[in-house]
Design a protein around this motif. Structure first.
Motif, PDB file in Angstrom:
ATOM      1  N   PRO A 125       0.826  -1.211   0.000  1.00 52.58           N
ATOM      2  CA  PRO A 125       0.000   0.000   0.000  1.00 52.58           C
ATOM      3  C   PRO A 125       0.857   1.256   0.000  1.00 52.58           C
ATOM      4  O   PRO A 125       1.973   1.270   0.548  1.00 52.58           O
ATOM      5  N   LEU A 126       0.319   2.315  -0.601  1.00 53.20           N
ATOM      6  CA  LEU A 126       0.993   3.603  -0.637  1.00 53.20           C
ATOM      7  C   LEU A 126       0.183   4.635   0.135  1.00 53.20           C
ATOM      8  O   LEU A 126      -1.050   4.563   0.158  1.00 53.20           O
ATOM      9  N   PRO A 127       0.844   5.590   0.758  1.00 52.65           N
ATOM     10  CA  PRO A 127       0.088   6.666   1.410  1.00 52.65           C
ATOM     11  C   PRO A 127      -0.650   7.490   0.361  1.00 52.65           C
ATOM     12  O   PRO A 127      -0.066   7.886  -0.642  1.00 52.65           O
ATOM     13  N   ALA A 128      -1.932   7.706   0.583  1.00 51.09           N
ATOM     14  CA  ALA A 128      -2.739   8.493  -0.362  1.00 51.09           C
ATOM     15  C   ALA A 128      -3.641   9.426   0.435  1.00 51.09           C
ATOM     16  O   ALA A 128      -4.860   9.243   0.466  1.00 51.09           O
ATOM     17  N   PRO A 129      -3.040  10.421   1.104  1.00 52.17           N
ATOM     18  CA  PRO A 129      -3.830  11.297   1.967  1.00 52.17           C
ATOM     19  C   PRO A 129      -4.955  11.983   1.212  1.00 52.17           C
ATOM     20  O   PRO A 129      -4.759  12.525   0.139  1.00 52.17           O
ATOM     21  N   GLY A 130      -6.150  11.892   1.790  1.00 52.20           N
ATOM     22  CA  GLY A 130      -7.301  12.578   1.228  1.00 52.20           C
ATOM     23  C   GLY A 130      -7.963  11.886   0.059  1.00 52.20           C
ATOM     24  O   GLY A 130      -8.982  12.361  -0.450  1.00 52.20           O
ATOM     25  N   ALA A 131      -7.434  10.754  -0.380  1.00 47.79           N
ATOM     26  CA  ALA A 131      -7.973  10.094  -1.576  1.00 47.79           C
ATOM     27  C   ALA A 131      -9.186   9.249  -1.231  1.00 47.79           C
ATOM     28  O   ALA A 131      -9.224   8.606  -0.174  1.00 47.79           O
ATOM     29  N   PRO A 132     -10.173   9.177  -2.134  1.00 49.76           N
ATOM     30  CA  PRO A 132     -11.342   8.310  -1.916  1.00 49.76           C
ATOM     31  C   PRO A 132     -11.094   6.892  -2.416  1.00 49.76           C
ATOM     32  O   PRO A 132     -12.014   6.180  -2.776  1.00 49.76           O
ATOM     33  N   PHE A 133      -9.830   6.496  -2.476  1.00 51.27           N
ATOM     34  CA  PHE A 133      -9.450   5.171  -2.967  1.00 51.27           C
ATOM     35  C   PHE A 133      -8.167   4.752  -2.287  1.00 51.27           C
ATOM     36  O   PHE A 133      -7.466   5.556  -1.665  1.00 51.27           O
ATOM     37  N   ALA A 134      -7.858   3.453  -2.397  1.00 52.69           N
ATOM     38  CA  ALA A 134      -6.573   2.935  -1.944  1.00 52.69           C
ATOM     39  C   ALA A 134      -5.638   2.857  -3.139  1.00 52.69           C
ATOM     40  O   ALA A 134      -6.062   2.567  -4.254  1.00 52.69           O
ATOM     41  N   LEU A 135      -4.368   3.124  -2.891  1.00 53.85           N
ATOM     42  CA  LEU A 135      -3.358   3.098  -3.943  1.00 53.85           C
ATOM     43  C   LEU A 135      -2.259   2.142  -3.504  1.00 53.85           C
ATOM     44  O   LEU A 135      -1.832   2.166  -2.337  1.00 53.85           O
ATOM     45  N   GLU A 136      -1.820   1.304  -4.423  1.00 47.02           N
ATOM     46  CA  GLU A 136      -0.732   0.384  -4.085  1.00 47.02           C
ATOM     47  C   GLU A 136       0.226   0.225  -5.256  1.00 47.02           C
ATOM     48  O   GLU A 136      -0.120   0.502  -6.409  1.00 47.02           O
ATOM     49  N   ALA A 137       1.430  -0.194  -4.925  1.00 43.05           N
ATOM     50  CA  ALA A 137       2.463  -0.453  -5.919  1.00 43.05           C
ATOM     51  C   ALA A 137       2.811  -1.935  -5.894  1.00 43.05           C
ATOM     52  O   ALA A 137       2.783  -2.569  -4.833  1.00 43.05           O
ATOM     53  N   VAL A 138       3.137  -2.472  -7.064  1.00 42.27           N
ATOM     54  CA  VAL A 138       3.540  -3.872  -7.171  1.00 42.27           C
ATOM     55  C   VAL A 138       4.796  -3.938  -8.034  1.00 42.27           C
ATOM     56  O   VAL A 138       4.852  -3.345  -9.113  1.00 42.27           O
ATOM     57  N   ARG A 139       5.787  -4.658  -7.548  1.00 40.77           N
ATOM     58  CA  ARG A 139       7.058  -4.763  -8.261  1.00 40.77           C
ATOM     59  C   ARG A 139       6.889  -5.533  -9.568  1.00 40.77           C
ATOM     60  O   ARG A 139       6.195  -6.547  -9.631  1.00 40.77           O
ATOM     61  N   LEU A 140       7.558  -5.046 -10.615  1.00 44.35           N
ATOM     62  CA  LEU A 140       7.528  -5.680 -11.926  1.00 44.35           C
ATOM     63  C   LEU A 140       8.928  -6.167 -12.293  1.00 44.35           C
ATOM     64  O   LEU A 140       9.850  -6.103 -11.473  1.00 44.35           O
ATOM     65  N   SER A 141       9.109  -6.671 -13.521  1.00 44.75           N
ATOM     66  CA  SER A 141      10.390  -7.241 -13.942  1.00 44.75           C
ATOM     67  C   SER A 141      10.912  -6.505 -15.165  1.00 44.75           C
ATOM     68  O   SER A 141      10.422  -6.694 -16.276  1.00 44.75           O
ATOM     69  N   HIS A 142      11.924  -5.648 -14.951  1.00 44.72           N
ATOM     70  CA  HIS A 142      12.499  -4.820 -16.002  1.00 44.72           C
ATOM     71  C   HIS A 142      13.988  -4.674 -15.687  1.00 44.72           C
ATOM     72  O   HIS A 142      14.404  -4.926 -14.548  1.00 44.72           O
ATOM     73  N   PRO A 143      14.820  -4.301 -16.654  1.00 38.13           N
ATOM     74  CA  PRO A 143      16.252  -4.171 -16.362  1.00 38.13           C
ATOM     75  C   PRO A 143      16.577  -3.186 -15.235  1.00 38.13           C
ATOM     76  O   PRO A 143      17.627  -3.311 -14.595  1.00 38.13           O
ATOM     77  N   VAL A 144      15.724  -2.186 -15.007  1.00 39.13           N
ATOM     78  CA  VAL A 144      15.864  -1.334 -13.827  1.00 39.13           C
ATOM     79  C   VAL A 144      14.627  -1.544 -12.970  1.00 39.13           C
ATOM     80  O   VAL A 144      13.598  -2.021 -13.444  1.00 39.13           O
ATOM     81  N   GLU A 145      14.712  -1.178 -11.695  1.00 40.01           N
ATOM     82  CA  GLU A 145      13.576  -1.395 -10.801  1.00 40.01           C
ATOM     83  C   GLU A 145      12.341  -0.669 -11.315  1.00 40.01           C
ATOM     84  O   GLU A 145      12.388   0.521 -11.639  1.00 40.01           O
TER      85      GLU A 145
END
Length: 305
Positions: A125-145
């Motif tokens: 999960p990511l901080p999303a102050p004031g947002a009417p939704f939840a936000l999250e990040a998911v790691r992918l596979s690429h030569p750089v992060e």
């Protein structure tokens, strides 16, 4: 009236073409404006699309290859030039902190706006102050992060008019029920669960530079609108794997397995001047709605289920 749509600012991959600007995607979600991967030229593309810096509430960078971030200096400076009155939250891989700082301070300007940095160290999960939704990040596979992003609206409750009538609820009593979850009517208690039904929240997913990995499927799961890179065609699948990208067929198979409702293909290699092949390839694997993104197009989030 609420507005939920994707404004496509650019659809090229590493090399822009005469018809495709570098990446840039603005998701308008009610009162929020999430700018994903502002590549070179994003500020001008926003002008052409009729989008203002004042409408940006969040910036999300998937990774620090130039076609996904070189527009950041202009966007940041425009936010300050226009004296955007609200804070703007910025999300990006923590491993690219030095790049973010260089881009944010690429040249002299007068800072007037608040940009809150949220470096991402891992999936979650990511901080999303004031947002009417939840936000999250998911790691992918690429030569750089690289990280993909998912926006999830919580489920709501819709009042059923026929049940309100059956139980004699009208006018102010309905307002009390909505605010407090229960109301007294004719000596009995009526709860919101008795007259309501679940209204599923909507989901948006953004999957940029990556080869196939578990994170792609995780992000796409149940998405109403999936924006996903399809840099190559299957005839060039070996190149896609080598450089950490997807083919149109791979993107479509992921969408089909995940139950996606509207699939948006983008991030096209300059080797394909005609994108009819991407549409045909995706259609063989996904029978839902497919949008082959074009610069300055608007793609609405599908109506609620």
């Amino acid at each position: 009236m609420s507005q939920r749509e994707l404004v496509v600012l650019g659809t090229a991959s590493q090399v822009p073409t005469r018809h495709r600007n570098h990446n840039g995607y603005l998701l308008r979600w009610d009162g929020e404006g999430l700018l994903f991967d502002p590549g070179e030229g994003t500020q001008r593309q926003m002008l052409l699309a009729g989008a203002s810096a004042t409408g940006i509430t969040r910036i999300a960078v998937s990774h620090f290859h130039g076609d996904h971030c070189l527009g950041l200096p202009g966007v940041v400076q425009r936010i300050n030039l226009d004296r955007v009155p609200h804070p703007v939250d910025a999300y990006y891989p923590a491993s690219g902190q030095v790049f973010f700082e260089r881009l944010r301070h690429a040249s002299a300007y007068h800072p007037t706006a608040e940009i809150r940095e949220h470096p991402i160290a891992g999936s979650g999960p990511l901080p999303a102050p004031g947002a009417p939704f939840a936000l999250e990040a998911v790691r992918l596979s690429h030569p750089v992060e690289s990280f993909g992003y998912r926006l999830t609206e919580p489920d709501g409750l819709r009042l059923r008019p026929e049940r309100l009538r059956e139980l004699g609820l009208r006018g102010p009593a309905v307002g009390v029920l909505q605010r407090e979850g229960r109301v007294e009517v004719d000596g009995r208690t009526v709860t919101v669960e008795q007259v309501g039904e679940v209204r599923p929240g909507q989901r948006f997913a953004f999957v940029m530079d990556t080869r196939l990995c578990d994170g792609v499927a995780e992000l796409a799961e149940g998405a109403d609108l999936l924006v996903i890179e399809s840099t190559f065609l299957d005839q060039d699948a070996a190149l896609a794997e080598e450089h950490g990208h997807l083919t149109a067929a791979q993107a479509a198979r992921v969408a089909a397995a995940a139950g996606v409702r509207r699939l948006v293909l983008t991030h096209f290699s300059q080797r394909y001047p005609d994108l009819a092949g991407h549409l045909a390839e995706a259609a063989r694997h996904f029978d839902g709605e497919i949008v082959v993104a074009e610069d300055l197009a608007r793609v609405p989030v599908p109506p609620r289920r």
